[in-house]
Design a protein around this motif. Structure first.
Motif, PDB file in Angstrom:
ATOM      1  N   LEU A  54     -19.547 -11.729   8.569  1.00 44.48           N
ATOM      2  CA  LEU A  54     -18.118 -12.012   8.458  1.00 44.48           C
ATOM      3  C   LEU A  54     -17.578 -11.354   7.196  1.00 44.48           C
ATOM      4  CD1 LEU A  54     -15.550 -13.545   9.350  1.00 44.48           C
ATOM      5  CD2 LEU A  54     -16.376 -15.494   7.993  1.00 44.48           C
ATOM      6  N   ILE A  55     -16.516 -10.578   7.340  1.00 40.18           N
ATOM      7  CA  ILE A  55     -15.878  -9.903   6.208  1.00 40.18           C
ATOM      8  C   ILE A  55     -14.643 -10.711   5.811  1.00 40.18           C
ATOM      9  CG2 ILE A  55     -14.880  -7.766   5.361  1.00 40.18           C
ATOM     10  CD1 ILE A  55     -17.883  -7.673   6.076  1.00 40.18           C
ATOM     11  N   ILE A  56     -14.619 -11.164   4.557  1.00 39.39           N
ATOM     12  CA  ILE A  56     -13.509 -11.968   4.046  1.00 39.39           C
ATOM     13  C   ILE A  56     -12.411 -11.022   3.559  1.00 39.39           C
ATOM     14  CG2 ILE A  56     -12.840 -13.789   2.448  1.00 39.39           C
ATOM     15  CD1 ILE A  56     -14.989 -14.612   4.451  1.00 39.39           C
ATOM     16  N   PRO A  57     -11.202 -11.106   4.115  1.00 39.75           N
ATOM     17  CA  PRO A  57     -10.115 -10.229   3.654  1.00 39.75           C
ATOM     18  C   PRO A  57      -9.859 -10.388   2.161  1.00 39.75           C
ATOM     19  CG  PRO A  57      -9.518 -11.317   5.711  1.00 39.75           C
ATOM     20  CD  PRO A  57     -10.783 -11.960   5.249  1.00 39.75           C
ATOM     21  N   ALA A  58      -9.474  -9.288   1.532  1.00 42.21           N
ATOM     22  CA  ALA A  58      -9.283  -9.284   0.079  1.00 42.21           C
ATOM     23  C   ALA A  58      -8.195 -10.252  -0.357  1.00 42.21           C
ATOM     24  CB  ALA A  58      -8.952  -7.870  -0.392  1.00 42.21           C
ATOM     25  N   LEU A  59      -7.162 -10.429   0.488  1.00 39.48           N
ATOM     26  CA  LEU A  59      -6.063 -11.318   0.116  1.00 39.48           C
ATOM     27  C   LEU A  59      -6.396 -12.789   0.348  1.00 39.48           C
ATOM     28  CD1 LEU A  59      -3.030  -9.285   1.524  1.00 39.48           C
ATOM     29  CD2 LEU A  59      -3.772  -9.489  -0.857  1.00 39.48           C
ATOM     30  N   ASP A  60      -7.553 -13.085   0.926  1.00 43.41           N
ATOM     31  CA  ASP A  60      -7.932 -14.469   1.228  1.00 43.41           C
ATOM     32  C   ASP A  60      -9.061 -14.972   0.344  1.00 43.41           C
ATOM     33  OD1 ASP A  60      -6.129 -15.057   3.416  1.00 43.41           O
ATOM     34  OD2 ASP A  60      -7.267 -13.591   4.574  1.00 43.41           O
ATOM     35  N   CYS A  61      -9.294 -14.320  -0.770  1.00 43.86           N
ATOM     36  CA  CYS A  61     -10.322 -14.791  -1.702  1.00 43.86           C
ATOM     37  C   CYS A  61      -9.900 -14.424  -3.123  1.00 43.86           C
ATOM     38  CB  CYS A  61     -11.698 -14.205  -1.373  1.00 43.86           C
ATOM     39  SG  CYS A  61     -11.759 -12.408  -1.377  1.00 43.86           S
ATOM     40  N   SER A  62     -10.524 -15.072  -4.079  1.00 39.09           N
ATOM     41  CA  SER A  62     -10.234 -14.825  -5.494  1.00 39.09           C
ATOM     42  C   SER A  62     -11.537 -14.518  -6.214  1.00 39.09           C
ATOM     43  CB  SER A  62      -9.555 -16.044  -6.134  1.00 39.09           C
ATOM     44  OG  SER A  62      -8.332 -16.336  -5.488  1.00 39.09           O
ATOM     45  N   HIS A  63     -11.432 -13.614  -7.173  1.00 35.65           N
ATOM     46  CA  HIS A  63     -12.613 -13.135  -7.896  1.00 35.65           C
ATOM     47  C   HIS A  63     -12.504 -13.575  -9.348  1.00 35.65           C
ATOM     48  CE1 HIS A  63     -14.954  -9.797  -9.937  1.00 35.65           C
ATOM     49  NE2 HIS A  63     -15.836 -10.304  -9.108  1.00 35.65           N
ATOM     50  N   ALA A 133     -17.079 -10.124   0.932  1.00 32.24           N
ATOM     51  CA  ALA A 133     -15.668  -9.849   0.687  1.00 32.24           C
ATOM     52  C   ALA A 133     -15.414  -8.361   0.889  1.00 32.24           C
ATOM     53  CB  ALA A 133     -15.293 -10.266  -0.733  1.00 32.24           C
ATOM     54  N   GLU A 134     -14.170  -8.020   1.202  1.00 32.90           N
ATOM     55  CA  GLU A 134     -13.856  -6.613   1.481  1.00 32.90           C
ATOM     56  C   GLU A 134     -14.207  -5.712   0.302  1.00 32.90           C
ATOM     57  OE1 GLU A 134     -10.404  -6.158   4.797  1.00 32.90           O
ATOM     58  OE2 GLU A 134      -9.716  -6.690   2.784  1.00 32.90           O
ATOM     59  N   LEU A 135     -13.974  -6.186  -0.922  1.00 32.65           N
ATOM     60  CA  LEU A 135     -14.260  -5.321  -2.064  1.00 32.65           C
ATOM     61  C   LEU A 135     -15.753  -5.134  -2.282  1.00 32.65           C
ATOM     62  CD1 LEU A 135     -11.217  -6.560  -3.073  1.00 32.65           C
ATOM     63  CD2 LEU A 135     -11.831  -4.928  -4.841  1.00 32.65           C
ATOM     64  N   GLN A 136     -16.580  -6.021  -1.711  1.00 29.65           N
ATOM     65  CA  GLN A 136     -18.020  -5.806  -1.801  1.00 29.65           C
ATOM     66  C   GLN A 136     -18.467  -4.631  -0.939  1.00 29.65           C
ATOM     67  OE1 GLN A 136     -19.021 -10.163  -1.036  1.00 29.65           O
ATOM     68  NE2 GLN A 136     -20.658  -9.608  -2.467  1.00 29.65           N
ATOM     69  N   LEU A 137     -17.637  -4.248   0.034  1.00 32.84           N
ATOM     70  CA  LEU A 137     -17.990  -3.113   0.886  1.00 32.84           C
ATOM     71  C   LEU A 137     -17.859  -1.786   0.151  1.00 32.84           C
ATOM     72  CD1 LEU A 137     -16.155  -4.162   4.188  1.00 32.84           C
ATOM     73  CD2 LEU A 137     -18.522  -4.623   3.518  1.00 32.84           C
ATOM     74  N   ALA A 152      -2.586   0.088   4.882  1.00 33.70           N
ATOM     75  CA  ALA A 152      -1.163  -0.265   4.933  1.00 33.70           C
ATOM     76  C   ALA A 152      -0.926  -1.654   4.361  1.00 33.70           C
ATOM     77  CB  ALA A 152      -0.653  -0.182   6.376  1.00 33.70           C
ATOM     78  N   GLN A 153      -1.898  -2.555   4.558  1.00 32.30           N
ATOM     79  CA  GLN A 153      -1.686  -3.940   4.136  1.00 32.30           C
ATOM     80  C   GLN A 153      -1.945  -4.155   2.648  1.00 32.30           C
ATOM     81  OE1 GLN A 153      -3.903  -2.942   6.363  1.00 32.30           O
ATOM     82  NE2 GLN A 153      -3.523  -3.896   8.366  1.00 32.30           N
ATOM     83  N   VAL A 154      -2.876  -3.401   2.062  1.00 35.25           N
ATOM     84  CA  VAL A 154      -3.289  -3.691   0.697  1.00 35.25           C
ATOM     85  C   VAL A 154      -4.068  -2.511   0.133  1.00 35.25           C
ATOM     86  CG1 VAL A 154      -5.488  -4.751   1.356  1.00 35.25           C
ATOM     87  CG2 VAL A 154      -4.370  -5.479  -0.754  1.00 35.25           C
ATOM     88  N   ARG A 155      -4.079  -2.407  -1.187  1.00 35.53           N
ATOM     89  CA  ARG A 155      -4.915  -1.425  -1.880  1.00 35.53           C
ATOM     90  C   ARG A 155      -6.004  -2.194  -2.633  1.00 35.53           C
ATOM     91  NH1 ARG A 155      -0.699   2.015  -5.355  1.00 35.53           N
ATOM     92  NH2 ARG A 155      -2.595   3.169  -5.930  1.00 35.53           N
ATOM     93  N   CYS A 156      -7.255  -1.787  -2.435  1.00 35.34           N
ATOM     94  CA  CYS A 156      -8.398  -2.430  -3.091  1.00 35.34           C
ATOM     95  C   CYS A 156      -9.030  -1.425  -4.040  1.00 35.34           C
ATOM     96  CB  CYS A 156      -9.421  -2.899  -2.058  1.00 35.34           C
ATOM     97  SG  CYS A 156      -8.778  -4.120  -0.891  1.00 35.34           S
ATOM     98  N   LEU A 157      -9.188  -1.821  -5.296  1.00 33.74           N
ATOM     99  CA  LEU A 157      -9.742  -0.934  -6.309  1.00 33.74           C
ATOM    100  C   LEU A 157     -10.919  -1.613  -6.993  1.00 33.74           C
ATOM    101  CD1 LEU A 157      -6.328  -0.759  -6.543  1.00 33.74           C
ATOM    102  CD2 LEU A 157      -7.006   1.240  -7.888  1.00 33.74           C
ATOM    103  N   PRO A 169       1.377  -4.247  -1.193  1.00 27.69           N
ATOM    104  CA  PRO A 169       2.556  -3.369  -1.289  1.00 27.69           C
ATOM    105  C   PRO A 169       3.759  -4.035  -1.941  1.00 27.69           C
ATOM    106  CG  PRO A 169       1.555  -3.221   0.888  1.00 27.69           C
ATOM    107  CD  PRO A 169       0.885  -4.352   0.188  1.00 27.69           C
ATOM    108  N   VAL A 170       3.850  -5.358  -1.870  1.00 32.33           N
ATOM    109  CA  VAL A 170       5.009  -6.032  -2.430  1.00 32.33           C
ATOM    110  C   VAL A 170       5.113  -5.812  -3.934  1.00 32.33           C
ATOM    111  CG1 VAL A 170       3.807  -8.206  -2.843  1.00 32.33           C
ATOM    112  CG2 VAL A 170       6.261  -8.227  -2.411  1.00 32.33           C
ATOM    113  N   LEU A 171       4.005  -5.449  -4.581  1.00 35.09           N
ATOM    114  CA  LEU A 171       4.020  -5.208  -6.026  1.00 35.09           C
ATOM    115  C   LEU A 171       4.434  -3.787  -6.379  1.00 35.09           C
ATOM    116  CD1 LEU A 171       0.759  -7.110  -7.080  1.00 35.09           C
ATOM    117  CD2 LEU A 171       3.117  -7.921  -7.136  1.00 35.09           C
ATOM    118  N   GLY A 172       4.681  -2.958  -5.379  1.00 39.37           N
ATOM    119  CA  GLY A 172       5.103  -1.589  -5.643  1.00 39.37           C
ATOM    120  C   GLY A 172       3.932  -0.624  -5.692  1.00 39.37           C
ATOM    121  N   GLU A 173       4.249   0.633  -5.924  1.00 36.17           N
ATOM    122  CA  GLU A 173       3.224   1.670  -5.945  1.00 36.17           C
ATOM    123  C   GLU A 173       2.570   1.830  -7.306  1.00 36.17           C
ATOM    124  OE1 GLU A 173       1.841   3.771  -3.730  1.00 36.17           O
ATOM    125  OE2 GLU A 173       2.817   2.656  -2.119  1.00 36.17           O
ATOM    126  N   ARG A 174       3.239   1.416  -8.358  1.00 33.70           N
ATOM    127  CA  ARG A 174       2.758   1.683  -9.709  1.00 33.70           C
ATOM    128  C   ARG A 174       1.724   0.631 -10.120  1.00 33.70           C
ATOM    129  NH1 ARG A 174       4.526   5.038 -13.561  1.00 33.70           N
ATOM    130  NH2 ARG A 174       4.224   4.524 -15.769  1.00 33.70           N
TER     131      ARG A 174
END
Length: 367
Positions: A54-63, A133-137, A152-157, A169-174
């Motif tokens: 099971l892959i936990i979406p990045a927006l549904d967990c906290s690190h 979690a998605e970022l573990q991938l 499209a839904q989120v950027r993971c870094l 995306p709601v936080l903008g591109e910068r």
């Protein structure tokens, strides 16, 4: 908790819940340390035989990376951030990704949400054995670089195994300045085009069964602080009481030395104190005898107005009186009765001139 390293690469069917209520589950076939195929549900029937992850979406967990005291138990992990958690610790599913240098790297998820996803996976015929979690991938970046996964839904870094950034995306591109200054390797698509070695990545799911509620901590943070305060107060009070007791004991010792004199041992001090107590008790008895004799003589003198007391002497064990008068001389039986009533003994009546009496009473030993 941590997945053991395997000698051979593993193979999983990765599944991710839909981003919206109308969406469909997405899957990815991981084999030989790479993505072999992916798509929306359902996958080829042959892949359903693989162990699921099971892959936990990045927006549904906290690190979190938090300092942790040594020996902290699994059920105590939620206490590390209960100060700012907005819900009970039992509602959270906390998994440890790494522990080093006195810090815990924790991933926090909604327990009910994860249980719902696991139930849906079971309904789809999947046997979930792992969870990430998605970022573990994302693969580990090169030193001083960033790996960015754009969707499209989120950027993971990821700049480090412990340094993650989820940027909707709601936080903008910068991006924040610290992330903009680092060179980035960009990955795009529904799944990262380059994956981490999942065989070496710790799973965030404890087991394949629906998660059981974590055992509630015995005490909350406030209760622990109150208990600690009580312990400190009790320790201070005990120290104060001990100091006062020691001073009181020294005072008692000084009083005993003043009464019994110096002693070289406890036995000598005990014997001296017993002797002093015996003397005090004996003197108290003699005082009672003297009072009884004085009262008896006072009553006798009232009946014999022709006699009066000239002198009284006391040498500790004998009480002597000198009387003067013109009345008839009392019989010895009267003196014996007085002595017997006072617990003493009449010794004799000394030879004396006419009109004088000299009496001696022995007070005797302590009863």
């Amino acid at each position: 908790m941590f997945e053991r390293l395997r000698a051979k690469p593993r193979e999983w069917l990765l599944v991710r819940p839909p981003a919206t209520a109308e969406g469909r589950w997405q899957w990815l076939h991981y084999s030989a340390q790479q993505a072999c195929a992916s798509g929306t549900w359902p996958p080829p029937s042959a892949l359903l035989q693989l162990p699921g992850a099971l892959i936990i979406p990045a927006l549904d967990c906290s690190h979190f990376c938090l300092p942790a005291p040594p020996g902290l138990k699994r059920h105590e992990w939620p206490q590390l951030f209960e100060e700012y958690a907005q819900q009970p610790a039992e509602a959270l599913l906390v998994s440890c990704l790494s522990r080093e240098a006195g810090q815990l790297e924790l991933l926090v998820m909604q327990r009910q949400q994860v249980q719902q996803w696991l139930a849906e996976c079971a309904a789809l015929g999947l046997q979930i054995t792992h969870g990430w979690a998605e970022l573990q991938l994302l693969p580990p970046p090169e030193a001083g670089q960033v790996v960015e996964w754009r969707r499209a839904q989120v950027r993971c870094l990821k700049a480090h195994s412990r340094q993650w950034l989820v940027w909707p995306p709601v936080l903008g591109e910068r991006l924040p300045q610290a992330w903009r200054d680092l060179p980035a390797e960009t990955l795009e698509g529904d799944w990262p085009s380059r994956l981490a070695r999942l065989e070496q990545v710790p799973s965030v799911l404890e087991n394949t069964r629906p998660a059981h509620p974590q055992r509630a901590p015995l005490m909350s943070g406030m209760q622990r602080r109150l208990l600690l305060g009580c312990v400190v107060l009790a320790a201070c009070w005990s120290a104060l009481y001990l100091g006062q007791s020691l001073r009181q004991i020294e005072g008692w010792k000084a009083q005993v030395r003043a009464v019994t004199g110096p002693a070289n041992s406890l036995q000598q001090a005990r014997a001296a104190l017993a002797r002093v107590q015996a003397e005090a008790s004996d003197w108290q008895v003699r005082q009672q005898q003297i009072v009884a004799l004085e009262q008896a003589f006072s009553a006798w003198l009232q009946q014999q107005p022709d006699w009066s007391v000239v002198r009284i002497e006391l040498d500790g064990s004998h009480w002597r009186l000198a009387l003067r008068g013109n009345g008839p001389r009392p019989l010895p039986a009267e003196w014996q009765a007085m002595a017997q009533a006072a617990g003493a003994q009449w010794l004799d009546e000394a030879q004396s001139a006419a009109g004088q009496l000299h009496l001696t009473f022995e007070l005797g030993e302590q009863p």
